[in-house]
Scaffold this active site. Structure first.
Site: not given
Length: 339
Positions: A229-230
Protein backbone atom coordinates in the site's frame (compact mmCIF):
# COMPACT_ATOMS: atom_id res chain seq x y z
CA UNK A 1 -18.30 21.50 12.14
CA UNK A 2 -17.48 19.15 9.25
CA UNK A 3 -20.29 17.61 7.21
CA UNK A 4 -20.24 15.12 4.36
CA UNK A 5 -22.69 15.87 1.53
CA UNK A 6 -23.17 15.26 -2.21
CA UNK A 7 -20.84 17.29 -4.43
CA UNK A 8 -22.29 20.18 -6.42
CA UNK A 9 -21.01 21.92 -9.53
CA UNK A 10 -20.21 24.97 -7.41
CA UNK A 11 -17.58 22.81 -5.67
CA UNK A 12 -15.54 22.31 -8.85
CA UNK A 13 -12.60 24.58 -8.03
CA UNK A 14 -12.32 23.20 -4.50
CA UNK A 15 -12.53 19.61 -5.76
CA UNK A 16 -9.76 20.29 -8.26
CA UNK A 17 -7.61 21.64 -5.42
CA UNK A 18 -8.08 18.31 -3.60
CA UNK A 19 -7.41 16.32 -6.77
CA UNK A 20 -4.14 18.18 -7.38
CA UNK A 21 -2.83 16.97 -4.01
CA UNK A 22 -4.06 13.37 -4.26
CA UNK A 23 -1.34 10.71 -4.72
CA UNK A 24 -0.38 9.21 -8.07
CA UNK A 25 -2.66 6.26 -8.72
CA UNK A 26 -5.96 7.86 -7.70
CA UNK A 27 -7.06 8.04 -11.34
CA UNK A 28 -10.66 8.68 -10.28
CA UNK A 29 -9.51 12.15 -9.11
CA UNK A 30 -7.75 13.61 -12.16
CA UNK A 31 -6.39 17.15 -11.87
CA UNK A 32 -8.49 18.18 -14.84
CA UNK A 33 -11.45 20.57 -14.65
CA UNK A 34 -13.29 18.95 -17.54
CA UNK A 35 -13.14 15.42 -16.16
CA UNK A 36 -14.04 16.58 -12.66
CA UNK A 37 -16.95 18.60 -14.02
CA UNK A 38 -18.23 15.47 -15.79
CA UNK A 39 -17.81 13.51 -12.57
CA UNK A 40 -19.87 15.98 -10.55
CA UNK A 41 -22.55 16.21 -13.26
CA UNK A 42 -22.87 12.41 -13.37
CA UNK A 43 -23.16 12.34 -9.59
CA UNK A 44 -25.86 15.02 -9.50
CA UNK A 45 -27.86 13.05 -12.09
CA UNK A 46 -27.46 9.84 -10.08
CA UNK A 47 -28.67 11.40 -6.84
CA UNK A 48 -31.70 12.80 -8.69
CA UNK A 49 -32.57 9.56 -10.52
CA UNK A 50 -35.21 7.07 -9.44
CA UNK A 51 -33.33 3.79 -9.10
CA UNK A 52 -34.58 0.27 -8.37
CA UNK A 53 -31.31 -1.61 -9.04
CA UNK A 54 -27.65 -0.72 -9.43
CA UNK A 55 -26.61 0.47 -12.87
CA UNK A 56 -24.39 3.19 -14.29
CA UNK A 57 -24.89 5.60 -11.36
CA UNK A 58 -22.02 7.20 -9.45
CA UNK A 59 -22.24 9.14 -6.20
CA UNK A 60 -19.59 11.75 -5.37
CA UNK A 61 -19.37 13.18 -1.84
CA UNK A 62 -17.36 16.05 -0.35
CA UNK A 63 -16.32 16.79 3.22
CA UNK A 64 -17.06 20.45 4.00
CA UNK A 65 -15.97 22.68 6.85
CA UNK A 66 -19.23 24.60 7.28
CA UNK A 67 -17.64 27.48 9.18
CA UNK A 68 -14.89 28.10 6.63
CA UNK A 69 -16.85 27.03 3.53
CA UNK A 70 -13.85 24.93 2.50
CA UNK A 71 -13.63 21.33 1.31
CA UNK A 72 -11.28 19.04 3.26
CA UNK A 73 -11.94 15.70 1.59
CA UNK A 74 -13.95 13.71 -0.92
CA UNK A 75 -14.97 10.14 -1.72
CA UNK A 76 -17.31 8.34 -4.09
CA UNK A 77 -19.25 5.16 -4.88
CA UNK A 78 -19.70 3.67 -8.34
CA UNK A 79 -22.89 1.60 -8.31
CA UNK A 80 -21.58 -1.05 -10.75
CA UNK A 81 -17.87 -1.45 -11.51
CA UNK A 82 -17.36 -2.13 -15.21
CA UNK A 83 -20.85 -1.05 -16.25
CA UNK A 84 -19.67 0.91 -19.30
CA UNK A 85 -16.21 -0.63 -19.77
CA UNK A 86 -14.40 -3.74 -18.46
CA UNK A 87 -13.11 -3.60 -14.90
CA UNK A 88 -9.76 -5.39 -14.99
CA UNK A 89 -7.83 -6.93 -12.09
CA UNK A 90 -5.04 -9.45 -11.65
CA UNK A 91 -6.30 -12.56 -9.86
CA UNK A 92 -3.82 -14.36 -7.60
CA UNK A 93 -3.76 -18.04 -8.56
CA UNK A 94 -1.65 -21.12 -8.00
CA UNK A 95 -0.66 -23.42 -10.85
CA UNK A 96 0.60 -26.94 -10.12
CA UNK A 97 3.47 -28.29 -12.22
CA UNK A 98 4.09 -31.98 -11.60
CA UNK A 99 6.13 -34.82 -13.04
CA UNK A 100 5.17 -38.29 -11.87
CA UNK A 101 8.34 -39.75 -13.35
CA UNK A 102 10.65 -37.30 -11.60
CA UNK A 103 8.47 -37.18 -8.48
CA UNK A 104 8.35 -33.38 -8.64
CA UNK A 105 5.30 -31.41 -7.55
CA UNK A 106 5.62 -27.63 -7.65
CA UNK A 107 3.06 -24.93 -6.84
CA UNK A 108 3.69 -21.73 -8.76
CA UNK A 109 2.14 -18.31 -7.98
CA UNK A 110 0.69 -16.71 -11.13
CA UNK A 111 -1.29 -13.59 -11.97
CA UNK A 112 -4.20 -13.89 -14.40
CA UNK A 113 -5.90 -10.82 -15.83
CA UNK A 114 -9.66 -11.02 -15.26
CA UNK A 115 -12.81 -8.98 -14.81
CA UNK A 116 -14.26 -11.13 -12.03
CA UNK A 117 -15.22 -8.03 -10.03
CA UNK A 118 -17.35 -6.44 -12.75
CA UNK A 119 -20.82 -5.65 -11.40
CA UNK A 120 -19.73 -5.10 -7.81
CA UNK A 121 -20.18 -1.65 -6.33
CA UNK A 122 -16.90 0.26 -6.15
CA UNK A 123 -15.60 2.64 -3.47
CA UNK A 124 -13.37 5.21 -5.10
CA UNK A 125 -11.98 8.78 -5.10
CA UNK A 126 -11.00 8.86 -1.40
CA UNK A 127 -8.92 11.84 -0.35
CA UNK A 128 -8.63 13.74 2.92
CA UNK A 129 -6.27 16.63 3.72
CA UNK A 130 -3.15 15.54 5.66
CA UNK A 131 -4.16 17.29 8.91
CA UNK A 132 -7.29 15.09 9.17
CA UNK A 133 -5.52 11.75 8.62
CA UNK A 134 -5.98 9.41 11.63
CA UNK A 135 -8.85 11.55 12.92
CA UNK A 136 -12.57 10.71 13.21
CA UNK A 137 -13.09 12.91 10.14
CA UNK A 138 -11.20 10.38 8.00
CA UNK A 139 -13.61 7.76 9.28
CA UNK A 140 -16.50 10.02 8.28
CA UNK A 141 -15.07 10.64 4.80
CA UNK A 142 -14.80 6.91 4.14
CA UNK A 143 -17.52 5.24 6.18
CA UNK A 144 -20.38 7.70 5.62
CA UNK A 145 -20.52 6.24 2.09
CA UNK A 146 -21.37 2.91 3.70
CA UNK A 147 -24.16 4.49 5.75
CA UNK A 148 -25.53 5.90 2.48
CA UNK A 149 -25.48 2.37 1.05
CA UNK A 150 -27.26 1.04 4.13
CA UNK A 151 -30.03 3.62 3.65
CA UNK A 152 -30.42 2.91 -0.09
CA UNK A 153 -29.58 -0.78 -0.66
CA UNK A 154 -31.55 -0.96 -3.91
CA UNK A 155 -28.98 1.32 -5.56
CA UNK A 156 -26.01 -0.98 -4.96
CA UNK A 157 -24.74 -4.52 -5.55
CA UNK A 158 -24.53 -7.24 -2.90
CA UNK A 159 -20.72 -6.95 -2.82
CA UNK A 160 -18.33 -4.01 -2.72
CA UNK A 161 -14.74 -3.65 -3.93
CA UNK A 162 -12.11 -0.93 -3.77
CA UNK A 163 -8.66 -0.57 -5.31
CA UNK A 164 -5.97 0.71 -2.94
CA UNK A 165 -3.10 2.70 -4.46
CA UNK A 166 0.00 0.52 -4.59
CA UNK A 167 3.63 1.22 -3.83
CA UNK A 168 5.61 3.79 -5.78
CA UNK A 169 8.81 5.51 -4.66
CA UNK A 170 9.48 9.19 -3.98
CA UNK A 171 10.16 9.72 -7.70
CA UNK A 172 6.78 8.25 -8.63
CA UNK A 173 8.24 5.04 -10.07
CA UNK A 174 6.38 1.75 -9.53
CA UNK A 175 8.49 -1.43 -9.65
CA UNK A 176 5.39 -3.47 -10.49
CA UNK A 177 4.51 -1.25 -13.47
CA UNK A 178 8.13 -1.22 -14.65
CA UNK A 179 8.25 -5.03 -14.60
CA UNK A 180 4.99 -5.61 -16.48
CA UNK A 181 3.03 -2.67 -17.87
CA UNK A 182 5.97 -0.68 -19.20
CA UNK A 183 6.87 -3.58 -21.50
CA UNK A 184 3.52 -3.20 -23.26
CA UNK A 185 3.06 0.59 -23.09
CA UNK A 186 6.36 2.45 -22.98
CA UNK A 187 5.63 5.26 -20.52
CA UNK A 188 6.52 5.59 -16.85
CA UNK A 189 4.02 4.85 -14.10
CA UNK A 190 3.13 8.48 -13.37
CA UNK A 191 2.36 9.15 -17.04
CA UNK A 192 0.35 5.92 -17.34
CA UNK A 193 -1.82 6.90 -14.38
CA UNK A 194 -2.20 10.45 -15.73
CA UNK A 195 -3.46 9.07 -19.04
CA UNK A 196 -5.85 6.78 -17.20
CA UNK A 197 -7.24 9.73 -15.27
CA UNK A 198 -7.76 11.79 -18.42
CA UNK A 199 -9.14 8.97 -20.57
CA UNK A 200 -9.89 5.59 -18.97
CA UNK A 201 -8.01 2.63 -17.56
CA UNK A 202 -9.46 0.25 -20.14
CA UNK A 203 -7.34 1.19 -23.13
CA UNK A 204 -4.14 0.58 -21.13
CA UNK A 205 -5.40 -2.59 -19.48
CA UNK A 206 -6.25 -4.02 -22.88
CA UNK A 207 -2.57 -3.75 -23.81
CA UNK A 208 -1.50 -5.77 -20.76
CA UNK A 209 -0.79 -9.50 -21.12
CA UNK A 210 -3.93 -11.63 -21.17
CA UNK A 211 -2.05 -14.84 -20.43
CA UNK A 212 -0.88 -15.89 -16.91
CA UNK A 213 2.20 -14.13 -15.56
CA UNK A 214 4.51 -16.40 -13.55
CA UNK A 215 5.38 -14.37 -10.46
CA UNK A 216 8.78 -16.04 -9.81
CA UNK A 217 9.95 -14.65 -13.18
CA UNK A 218 9.35 -11.06 -12.06
CA UNK A 219 12.17 -8.98 -10.51
CA UNK A 220 12.36 -9.14 -6.72
CA UNK A 221 11.30 -5.48 -6.40
CA UNK A 222 8.11 -6.15 -8.38
CA UNK A 223 7.29 -9.23 -6.30
CA UNK A 224 7.80 -7.28 -3.07
CA UNK A 225 5.50 -4.50 -4.32
CA UNK A 226 2.57 -6.86 -4.91
CA UNK A 227 -0.17 -6.15 -2.39
CA UNK A 228 1.78 -3.26 -0.85
CA UNK A 229 0.00 0.00 0.00
CA UNK A 230 1.22 3.49 -0.82
CA UNK A 231 1.90 5.36 2.46
CA UNK A 232 -0.68 8.02 1.61
CA UNK A 233 -3.31 5.33 0.97
CA UNK A 234 -2.67 3.51 4.26
CA UNK A 235 -5.46 5.37 6.06
CA UNK A 236 -8.24 4.21 3.72
CA UNK A 237 -6.80 0.67 3.68
CA UNK A 238 -6.82 0.52 7.49
CA UNK A 239 -10.37 1.89 7.76
CA UNK A 240 -11.79 -0.62 5.29
CA UNK A 241 -9.93 -3.57 6.78
CA UNK A 242 -11.55 -2.70 10.13
CA UNK A 243 -14.86 -2.66 8.25
CA UNK A 244 -14.40 -6.32 7.33
CA UNK A 245 -12.98 -6.08 3.81
CA UNK A 246 -10.68 -8.87 2.66
CA UNK A 247 -7.53 -8.80 0.54
CA UNK A 248 -5.08 -11.32 -1.07
CA UNK A 249 -7.36 -12.46 -3.90
CA UNK A 250 -6.89 -9.60 -6.41
CA UNK A 251 -4.37 -6.85 -7.11
CA UNK A 252 -4.33 -3.78 -9.35
CA UNK A 253 -3.13 -4.35 -12.91
CA UNK A 254 -0.94 -1.21 -12.94
CA UNK A 255 0.79 -0.81 -9.57
CA UNK A 256 0.04 -4.15 -7.86
CA UNK A 257 -1.84 -2.51 -4.99
CA UNK A 258 -4.39 -4.67 -3.14
CA UNK A 259 -8.02 -4.83 -4.27
CA UNK A 260 -10.32 -5.22 -1.26
CA UNK A 261 -13.63 -7.08 -1.39
CA UNK A 262 -16.57 -7.55 1.01
CA UNK A 263 -20.17 -8.69 1.04
CA UNK A 264 -22.45 -5.79 1.95
CA UNK A 265 -24.09 -7.86 4.69
CA UNK A 266 -20.73 -8.30 6.45
CA UNK A 267 -19.54 -4.67 6.38
CA UNK A 268 -19.45 -3.29 9.92
CA UNK A 269 -20.92 0.15 9.25
CA UNK A 270 -23.83 -1.42 7.41
CA UNK A 271 -24.46 -4.48 9.59
CA UNK A 272 -24.02 -2.65 12.92
CA UNK A 273 -25.62 0.69 12.09
CA UNK A 274 -28.88 1.52 13.85
CA UNK A 275 -31.77 3.90 13.27
CA UNK A 276 -33.11 6.19 15.99
CA UNK A 277 -35.74 8.96 16.07
CA UNK A 278 -34.53 12.50 16.67
CA UNK A 279 -35.33 14.82 19.53
CA UNK A 280 -34.11 18.39 19.11
CA UNK A 281 -33.15 20.06 22.39
CA UNK A 282 -30.94 22.97 23.35
CA UNK A 283 -30.14 20.95 26.48
CA UNK A 284 -28.55 18.09 24.50
CA UNK A 285 -25.40 16.80 26.18
CA UNK A 286 -22.11 16.97 24.30
CA UNK A 287 -20.28 14.19 26.15
CA UNK A 288 -19.98 10.49 25.38
CA UNK A 289 -18.30 8.51 22.64
CA UNK A 290 -18.01 9.59 18.98
CA UNK A 291 -20.67 8.36 16.53
CA UNK A 292 -21.12 8.69 12.79
CA UNK A 293 -24.56 10.18 12.06
CA UNK A 294 -26.40 10.33 8.73
CA UNK A 295 -29.86 11.45 7.67
CA UNK A 296 -30.51 8.73 5.06
CA UNK A 297 -31.73 11.17 2.41
CA UNK A 298 -30.63 11.35 -1.26
CA UNK A 299 -29.84 14.79 -2.73
CA UNK A 300 -29.91 16.27 0.77
CA UNK A 301 -27.77 13.49 2.27
CA UNK A 302 -25.74 14.73 5.21
CA UNK A 303 -23.42 12.96 7.64
CA UNK A 304 -21.14 14.07 10.46
CA UNK A 305 -19.37 12.94 13.64
CA UNK A 306 -20.66 13.84 17.09
CA UNK A 307 -19.92 12.79 20.66
CA UNK A 308 -23.15 11.38 22.11
CA UNK A 309 -24.33 9.74 25.29
CA UNK A 310 -26.79 7.45 23.50
CA UNK A 311 -28.05 3.91 24.15
CA UNK A 312 -29.84 1.65 21.64
CA UNK A 313 -33.60 1.89 21.87
CA UNK A 314 -33.48 5.50 23.04
CA UNK A 315 -34.26 8.65 21.03
CA UNK A 316 -31.28 10.56 19.71
CA UNK A 317 -31.09 14.01 21.36
CA UNK A 318 -29.23 16.63 19.29
CA UNK A 319 -28.71 20.36 19.64
CA UNK A 320 -30.57 22.56 17.11
CA UNK A 321 -27.35 23.56 15.30
CA UNK A 322 -26.34 19.93 14.75
CA UNK A 323 -29.84 18.97 13.60
CA UNK A 324 -29.82 21.88 11.15
CA UNK A 325 -26.43 20.85 9.76
CA UNK A 326 -27.85 17.37 9.14
CA UNK A 327 -31.03 18.85 7.59
CA UNK A 328 -33.32 16.96 9.99
CA UNK A 329 -36.06 17.93 12.41
CA UNK A 330 -38.02 16.60 15.36
CA UNK A 331 -39.14 12.99 14.82
CA UNK A 332 -36.94 12.32 11.77
CA UNK A 333 -34.87 9.15 11.80
CA UNK A 334 -31.09 9.16 11.83
CA UNK A 335 -28.76 6.26 11.09
CA UNK A 336 -25.70 5.98 13.32
CA UNK A 337 -22.77 3.73 14.04
CA UNK A 338 -19.92 4.01 16.53
CA UNK A 339 -16.63 5.42 15.26
Amino acid sequence: MLVMRPAQMADLSEVQRLAADSPIGVTSLPDDAGRLSDKIAASEASFAAEVIFNGEESYFFVLEDLAAGRLLGCSAIVASAGYSEPFYSFRNETFVHASRELKIHNKIHVLSQCHDLTGNSLLTSFYVVPELVRSPWSELNSRARLLFMAAHPERFAESVVTEIVGYSDENGDSPFWDAIGRNFFNVNYAEAERLCGLKSRTFLAELMPHYPIYVPLLPDAAQEAMGQVHPRAQITFDILMREGFETDHYIDVFDGGPTLHARVSSIRSIAQSQVAPLQVSSAASSGGRPWLLSNGQLQDYRATVAELDWAPGQPLVLAPALAAALKVGEGDNLRLVAV
